[in-house]
Design an enzyme around this catalytic site. Structure first.
Site, PDB file in Angstrom:
ATOM      1  N   LYS A 115      44.711 -10.803 106.245  1.00  0.00           N
ATOM      2  CA  LYS A 115      44.255 -11.356 104.964  1.00  0.00           C
ATOM      3  C   LYS A 115      44.619 -12.829 104.829  1.00  0.00           C
ATOM      4  CE  LYS A 115      43.139  -7.424 102.260  1.00  0.00           C
ATOM      5  NZ  LYS A 115      43.123  -6.703 101.016  1.00  0.00           N
ATOM      6  N   LYS A 197      37.279  -3.077 110.960  1.00  0.00           N
ATOM      7  CA  LYS A 197      37.243  -2.052 109.905  1.00  0.00           C
ATOM      8  C   LYS A 197      36.131  -2.336 108.887  1.00  0.00           C
ATOM      9  CE  LYS A 197      40.108  -1.908 106.239  1.00  0.00           C
ATOM     10  NZ  LYS A 197      41.108  -1.582 105.225  1.00  0.00           N
ATOM     11  N   LYS A 200      35.526  -3.253 101.844  1.00  0.00           N
ATOM     12  CA  LYS A 200      34.708  -3.536 100.664  1.00  0.00           C
ATOM     13  C   LYS A 200      34.559  -5.030 100.394  1.00  0.00           C
ATOM     14  CE  LYS A 200      38.019  -1.264  97.882  1.00  0.00           C
ATOM     15  NZ  LYS A 200      39.358  -1.714  98.254  1.00  0.00           N
TER      16      LYS A 200
HETATM   17  N1  AQP Z   1      37.143   1.596 106.919  1.00  0.00           N
HETATM   18  C1  AQP Z   1      37.986   2.509 106.499  1.00  0.00           C
HETATM   19  N2  AQP Z   1      38.112   3.695 107.149  1.00  0.00           N
HETATM   20  C2  AQP Z   1      38.978   4.652 106.704  1.00  0.00           C
HETATM   21  N3  AQP Z   1      39.738   4.512 105.599  1.00  0.00           N
HETATM   22  C3  AQP Z   1      39.641   3.354 104.914  1.00  0.00           C
HETATM   23  N4  AQP Z   1      40.242   2.893 103.781  1.00  0.00           N
HETATM   24  C4  AQP Z   1      39.782   1.649 103.502  1.00  0.00           C
HETATM   25  N5  AQP Z   1      38.875   1.274 104.408  1.00  0.00           N
HETATM   26  C5  AQP Z   1      38.763   2.306 105.314  1.00  0.00           C
HETATM   27  C6  AQP Z   1      41.223   3.646 103.014  1.00  0.00           C
HETATM   28  O1  AQP Z   1      40.834   3.587 101.650  1.00  0.00           O
HETATM   29  C7  AQP Z   1      42.004   3.624 100.832  1.00  0.00           C
HETATM   30  C8  AQP Z   1      41.926   2.566  99.777  1.00  0.00           C
HETATM   31  O2  AQP Z   1      41.943   1.291 100.372  1.00  0.00           O
HETATM   32  P1  AQP Z   1      42.316   0.049  99.479  1.00  0.00           P
HETATM   33  O3  AQP Z   1      41.272  -0.199  98.490  1.00  0.00           O
HETATM   34  O4  AQP Z   1      43.661   0.216  98.900  1.00  0.00           O
HETATM   35  O5  AQP Z   1      42.476  -1.154 100.468  1.00  0.00           O
HETATM   36  P2  AQP Z   1      42.013  -1.457 101.874  1.00  0.00           P
HETATM   37  O6  AQP Z   1      42.557  -0.507 102.898  1.00  0.00           O
HETATM   38  O7  AQP Z   1      42.354  -2.906 102.091  1.00  0.00           O
HETATM   39  O8  AQP Z   1      40.446  -1.236 101.769  1.00  0.00           O
HETATM   40  P3  AQP Z   1      39.320  -2.271 101.976  1.00  0.00           P
HETATM   41  O9  AQP Z   1      38.010  -1.575 101.702  1.00  0.00           O
HETATM   42  O10 AQP Z   1      39.449  -2.932 103.310  1.00  0.00           O
HETATM   43  O11 AQP Z   1      39.582  -3.304 100.799  1.00  0.00           O
HETATM   44  P4  AQP Z   1      39.662  -4.873 100.830  1.00  0.00           P
HETATM   45  O12 AQP Z   1      38.389  -5.314 101.483  1.00  0.00           O
HETATM   46  O13 AQP Z   1      39.773  -5.281  99.398  1.00  0.00           O
HETATM   47  O14 AQP Z   1      40.885  -5.231 101.624  1.00  0.00           O
HETATM   48  C9  AQP Z   1      43.210   3.461 101.751  1.00  0.00           C
HETATM   49  O15 AQP Z   1      43.817   4.726 101.939  1.00  0.00           O
HETATM   50  C10 AQP Z   1      42.599   2.975 103.036  1.00  0.00           C
HETATM   51  O16 AQP Z   1      43.344   3.412 104.150  1.00  0.00           O
END
Ligand code: AQP
Length: 332
Positions: A115, A197, A200
């Site tokens: 990040k 990965k 969002k």
């Molecule tokens: N691609 C993924 N595959 C499997 N699990 C995933 N999770 C996120 N992306 C994947 C799981 O979703 C839960 C919530 O995630 P989060 O919103 O707390 O943050 P994150 O992991 O940082 O998700 P994003 O989508 O990548 O958000 P941004 O883009 O804002 O950083 C967690 O249990 C995560 O493991």
């Protein structure tokens, strides 16, 4: 410990539109735990501000994430559903745990490295101490299990290290949590760059399938998904794009990789991509219908936020009162 039931905690950031990665890796599995555990599922808005957010969008997404929790099958009668900033003990415990977390530990967190590379103009202290707030989220409820995607495993391991360190100074203060990583949907990858990965916050909307995408959009995105020059649907090293599509297909149909290879034997990538798009869109349709109903009732969502925060606060206050005493803060 004050618990008469084992505790399960997890959260999702309202930092963008939720993806099928969030759904398959986390939210879809959350309802599996409500029979066996007292479950807390939180919309972690305090985490979301570690990167810049537009306030009106953050507010809107907080409602939307709560509505999606319920639309994905989380019954508020069986699960405590709430918003992190409505329970100030999360931030209070995070401060205390900051004083029991080492700079070197935080420097090793891969999400911080990713990040801070992505937001080079805003490498703030909150981004660095994000895992301590996450540890506080978990430890505040004396949590036993944390269902997360594999990308968050390192943070849960850090929460365990922090809890063990805190307990070595103040015995019996905190429960040591275990991560639960679902086998299916462990890590859903980007459709455009399948070694990365699915996230969002990805700027390329075609790399990501959102839970709320309509059927045509879902099918179009899968049709454009990056694959390879081979034509045969099989799970193998170096076939990241196809492996990812097979994982997604397997998550939605329950079929094994061998069954999928057999089903698409002799067929091309075009047929396979269409099939993945269709099973995905069909699985999301009922979630979307329920979500639309829930989101239309803003007062209902606010009532749930209030009720959830009250339930969560009861547990949070108990832990904080114990921690304050152990540390040596004066209680009035
Ligand atoms: N691609 C993924 N595959 C499997 N699990 C995933 N999770 C996120 N992306 C994947 C799981 O979703 C839960 C919530 O995630 P989060 O919103 O707390 O943050 P994150 O992991 O940082 O998700 P994003 O989508 O990548 O958000 P941004 O883009 O804002 O950083 C967690 O249990 C995560 O493991």
């Amino acid at each position: 410990m004050f618990k008469d039931q084992k505790i399960c905690f997890s959260g999702v950031q309202p930092s963008g539109n939720l993806t099928i990665g969030n759904y398959l890796g986390a939210i879809r599995n959350f309802s599996l735990y409500s029979e066996q555990y007292k479950t807390f599922y939180c919309v972690v808005d305090e985490h979301a501000i570690t990167v810049r957010q537009v306030p009106a969008e953050l507010r809107r997404r907080t409602y939307e994430t709560l509505a999606l929790y319920m639309a994905c099958g989380l019954d508020p009668e069986k699960n405590t559903l709430y918003v992190q900033s409505h329970v100030p003990e999360h931030a209070e415990l995070a401060w205390i745990l900051n004083c029991y977390t080492m700079y070197g530990e935080l420097s090793r967190m891969t999400q911080f490295k990713d990040k801070s590379a992505k937001h080079a103009d805003n490498i703030n202290a909150g981004l660095f101490t994000y895992p301590v707030l996450m540890a506080a989220d978990i430890l505040l409820y004396q949590t036993d299990v944390v269902p997360v995607g594999i990308d968050q495993k390192q943070h849960v391991e850090l929460a365990r290290d922090i809890a063990n360190r805190f307990n070595s100074v103040f015995p019996d203060a905190l429960t040591i949590p275990e991560p639960i990583i679902s086998k299916s949907g462990m890590k859903i990858m980007s459709l455009a760059e399948p070694t990365k990965k699915m996230s969002k916050s990805d700027e390329n909307v075609n790399a990501v399938v959102y839970i709320l995408d309509d059927k045509d959009t879902v099918i179009r995105k899968f049709r454009r998904a990056v694959t390879d020059s081979d034509t045969c649907v099989r799970f193998a090293e170096g076939k990241d794009g196809i492996n990812n599509l097979m994982t997604i297909y397997s998550c939605f149909t329950g079929k094994t990789m061998e069954e999928i290879e057999h089903e698409f034997d002799g067929k091309g990538y075009g047929d396979f991509k269409l099939a993945v798009g269709e099973v995905c869109a069909d699985a999301l349709a009922p979630v979307q219908a329920r979500y639309t109903e829930l989101l239309a009732d803003k007062a209902g969502l606010e009532a749930q936020m209030k009720r959830g925060a009250e339930e969560a606060s009861y547990y949070a206050r108990r832990t904080m009162s114990k921690i304050r005493k152990k540390i040596g803060f004066v209680s009035l």
